[in-house]
Design an enzyme around this catalytic site. Sequence first.
Site, PDB file in Angstrom:
ATOM      1  N   ARG A  89      30.974  48.247  64.672  1.00 51.15           N
ATOM      2  CA  ARG A  89      32.437  48.199  64.682  1.00 51.15           C
ATOM      3  C   ARG A  89      32.967  47.555  65.964  1.00 51.15           C
ATOM      4  O   ARG A  89      33.019  48.176  67.017  1.00 51.15           O
ATOM      5  CB  ARG A  89      32.920  49.644  64.579  1.00 51.15           C
ATOM      6  CG  ARG A  89      34.307  49.814  64.098  1.00 51.15           C
ATOM      7  CD  ARG A  89      34.543  51.278  63.769  1.00 51.15           C
ATOM      8  NE  ARG A  89      33.719  51.716  62.649  1.00 51.15           N
ATOM      9  CZ  ARG A  89      33.528  52.990  62.327  1.00 51.15           C
ATOM     10  NH1 ARG A  89      34.086  53.942  63.035  1.00 51.15           N
ATOM     11  NH2 ARG A  89      32.792  53.309  61.277  1.00 51.15           N
ATOM     12  N   ASP A 120      34.665  46.491  49.839  1.00 56.09           N
ATOM     13  CA  ASP A 120      34.005  47.767  49.534  1.00 56.09           C
ATOM     14  C   ASP A 120      34.518  48.949  50.354  1.00 56.09           C
ATOM     15  O   ASP A 120      34.656  50.051  49.855  1.00 56.09           O
ATOM     16  CB  ASP A 120      32.474  47.637  49.724  1.00 56.09           C
ATOM     17  CG  ASP A 120      32.084  47.129  51.113  1.00 56.09           C
ATOM     18  OD1 ASP A 120      32.972  46.905  51.946  1.00 56.09           O
ATOM     19  OD2 ASP A 120      30.871  46.937  51.368  1.00 56.09           O
ATOM     20  N   HIS A 121      34.874  48.708  51.623  1.00 59.09           N
ATOM     21  CA  HIS A 121      35.235  49.835  52.488  1.00 59.09           C
ATOM     22  C   HIS A 121      36.632  50.389  52.222  1.00 59.09           C
ATOM     23  O   HIS A 121      36.932  51.508  52.593  1.00 59.09           O
ATOM     24  CB  HIS A 121      35.165  49.406  53.960  1.00 59.09           C
ATOM     25  CG  HIS A 121      33.779  49.420  54.530  1.00 59.09           C
ATOM     26  ND1 HIS A 121      32.744  48.707  53.973  1.00 59.09           N
ATOM     27  CD2 HIS A 121      33.251  50.069  55.600  1.00 59.09           C
ATOM     28  CE1 HIS A 121      31.640  48.915  54.697  1.00 59.09           C
ATOM     29  NE2 HIS A 121      31.932  49.735  55.676  1.00 59.09           N
ATOM     30  N   ARG A 132      24.429  58.267  57.277  1.00 57.25           N
ATOM     31  CA  ARG A 132      25.045  58.592  58.569  1.00 57.25           C
ATOM     32  C   ARG A 132      25.798  59.904  58.415  1.00 57.25           C
ATOM     33  O   ARG A 132      26.382  60.145  57.361  1.00 57.25           O
ATOM     34  CB  ARG A 132      26.005  57.445  58.914  1.00 57.25           C
ATOM     35  CG  ARG A 132      26.371  57.392  60.346  1.00 57.25           C
ATOM     36  CD  ARG A 132      26.786  55.994  60.725  1.00 57.25           C
ATOM     37  NE  ARG A 132      25.629  55.208  61.185  1.00 57.25           N
ATOM     38  CZ  ARG A 132      25.689  53.942  61.563  1.00 57.25           C
ATOM     39  NH1 ARG A 132      26.850  53.317  61.517  1.00 57.25           N
ATOM     40  NH2 ARG A 132      24.621  53.307  61.973  1.00 57.25           N
ATOM     41  N   ASP A 190      28.244  44.535  59.813  1.00 57.64           N
ATOM     42  CA  ASP A 190      28.129  45.939  59.443  1.00 57.64           C
ATOM     43  C   ASP A 190      26.764  46.419  59.911  1.00 57.64           C
ATOM     44  O   ASP A 190      25.774  45.694  59.797  1.00 57.64           O
ATOM     45  CB  ASP A 190      28.248  46.091  57.921  1.00 57.64           C
ATOM     46  CG  ASP A 190      28.355  47.545  57.537  1.00 57.64           C
ATOM     47  OD1 ASP A 190      29.488  48.016  57.327  1.00 57.64           O
ATOM     48  OD2 ASP A 190      27.312  48.223  57.446  1.00 57.64           O
ATOM     49  N   SER A 205      27.723  52.142  64.743  1.00 57.32           N
ATOM     50  CA  SER A 205      27.993  50.988  63.899  1.00 57.32           C
ATOM     51  C   SER A 205      28.266  49.721  64.704  1.00 57.32           C
ATOM     52  O   SER A 205      28.356  49.747  65.926  1.00 57.32           O
ATOM     53  CB  SER A 205      29.185  51.281  62.996  1.00 57.32           C
ATOM     54  OG  SER A 205      30.361  51.217  63.747  1.00 57.32           O
TER      55      SER A 205
END
Length: 771
Positions: free
Chosen positions: A659, A104-105, A452, A169, A657
């Site tokens: 991340r 998706d990203h 965000r 995520d 996030s």
Amino acid sequence: ATQVAPVEKDCSSITPPYPALLRNLEHVRKVLQRPLTLAEKILYSHLIDPEKNLSGAGKIRGEVYLQLRPERVAMQDASAQMALLQFMSAGLAQSAVPASIHCDHLIQAVEGAESDLKRSIVTNQEVFDFLESAARKYGIEFWRPGSGIIHQIVLENYAAPGMLMLGTDSHTPNAGGLGMLAIGVGGADAVDAMTGTPWELKAPQVVGVRLTGQLNGWATPKDLILHLAGKLTVRGGTGRVLEYFGPGVFSQSCTGLATIANMGAEVGATTSTFPYTPNMRAYLNATGRSPVARAADEAASRGFLNADENAEYDEVIDINLSELEPTINGPFTPDLATPLSKFGEFIESQGWKDEVSAALIGSCTNSSYEDMTSVADLAQQAKRAGLTTKVPFLCTPGSEQIRATMERDNVTSTLQDVGAVVLANACGPCIGQWKREEKKDEENAILTSFNRNFKSRNDGNRLTMNFLASPTVVTAMAFSGKLSFNPMSDSLTLPSGEPFKFSPPSGQDLPSAGFALGETSYYPSPSPKPHPEVDIVVKKDSQRLELLEPFPSPFGEASGNNRDLELPPLKVLLRVRGKCTTDHISAAGPWLKYKGHLTNISENLLITAVNDEGGDVNVAFDRDTNTSGTIPEIAKRFKSRKQPWALVVDDNYGEGSAREHAALQPRFYGCAMILARSFARIHETNLKKQGVLPLWFVDKSDYSRISSGDVLETIGLTDTLQGISDAPIKVKVTKSNGETFEIQTKHTMSTDQLQWLRAGSALNHIRLSLN
Ligand code: SF4
């Protein structure tokens, strides 16, 4: 596109093991002997050994590290690369728990769904092939590009009341809309679950949010969480679960609850959850999961899926939904909340232009059938009056199922008739995957229904102000083109000169004709078996993927003995000023393509961080040569000199996030310690996982006493690592002029986490224990 989701699918792999969880809960009750919140029931019933973990512990919440066994893992394509590279190096044949990968990203929005998807598949072919082959090898479900956004797919397919799930995520908590605990983590935490290693979490505090009254008019679940974000701020949820209760919960749709849970991430909450409701049951039934609904009904009848009477919360917040009005948050931070009726004044007081430059709806936060039909209702009203949108109006459906259902039910055509461009079922502009030609380097304001809004997040332009609102407010603004427009009270002028006022929007919770499946080739086969014969190819000269080399222990030679376990002297690279989110530490947008290549992506380390010595962005000083350079340049110099280093950072460092690149990249360049005024939860754990020591200033004013080029030495880490003492770790600071002083720090490392530090990373530690 007219194929409808099955009335009842095989749910054997997605139904939580309620009987076992209830048995575990009985053990927990015996030990704790007090009423439990819902969050506690779900968490503690997933303990590997409740007696051992909780007995004699006294206060649990905020104190005890829980050893948990999550039931499922979900990974998105950007973070899955690093998670899988780490999983591969553990050497197991298959994932210990069901897992899924979602593409998706990496899909970039340029002109519209079809061509964007085709182009993005070509551009990212190597990565998608890698992910698909890893999925086949290890028996992981692979959701192809076009299938949708991870959180929407999880809600539609995997989420279940009472489940405990991890996702790589930060908006994983979205699945809390189905009354479960879904927690955003870094890839290394996902590897814990996938290798069957206990997953550790400090027992969170539980904040009760009591909802009374009824939403009305333009107010939506999104407005509730925007309002709450304003109250709690971006730090208010740190180390806490938001548990909603009260009559107001039962009047919300399941997808509305998911929106609320999704944006709990914006206040830093560990996750959010709700008691099981009839609307959750209806959503499970509508998405083919009636076996899960029946099992949940049974578990609920045994007291599992709501809080006990008299359960105590660490804090209770009351919200009367009847008093809630639409809210707009931003710019640049999701907790700057302004009620819609005051927004015009706010814009004027700031001297900003009263102009909307683009309106974007959808994303994982707000692309339910209810959101889309509400928006279509407004579009229909406007169309009947002869209006079209005044600014670009982009819509990202959250999943193929939503897209196909929208198309079948004429939602899409209604939106297109007033000017909407429908993008691919993917993250797109929400994560900077937006090739925006207008307003480059120009101050402008966009309105989105996303979650965000940090600087540069959507279009890479630091001057783009992103305001967050409900999809219906965003849509109304698209027709007015003005930020000061209040659709509750203001009218638009029709070409005839007549005034036109929107009626409050109304949407439909679930499609009467069922959900359409759409393009089924995007979907995985359920419960795939592992295929050990599959080769996972990573080309030596690849610019997108790179096999991982284990990080060495920061203690070097000393790691094998017990004599000296202090960190080597560390040079301070930089004192970072103010807000430093994971977007600042490891930017997304164009950098997303390097998520599987640590050397390449490390070139973006801290490139939007502000150096507190001088106030410049992306500038660091090399005091040894009296030169300056970009932050990645100076970090690389330190690495080439084999000079381990440290960062000094401000409050809530690593906000945002999950991340993990934000931890991997500094570690890759030789960072061994970060001294912070405070850390955001997920990022602090990610640092620990990668073998970076996170220390908190006891006296926050010590932050300003340390400068770049100073040398830091730990005092007392040896005793802590050897379990001899849990006294605070001190840090000796040697300034460039030779002056020295000591400061006090504290840490949140558990016994296990100290072993990760000692081994060089959590993965090194897992590898040692598996062999
Ligand atoms: Fe994708 Fe945005 Fe949702 Fe993240 S918040 S999963 S980038 S849509």
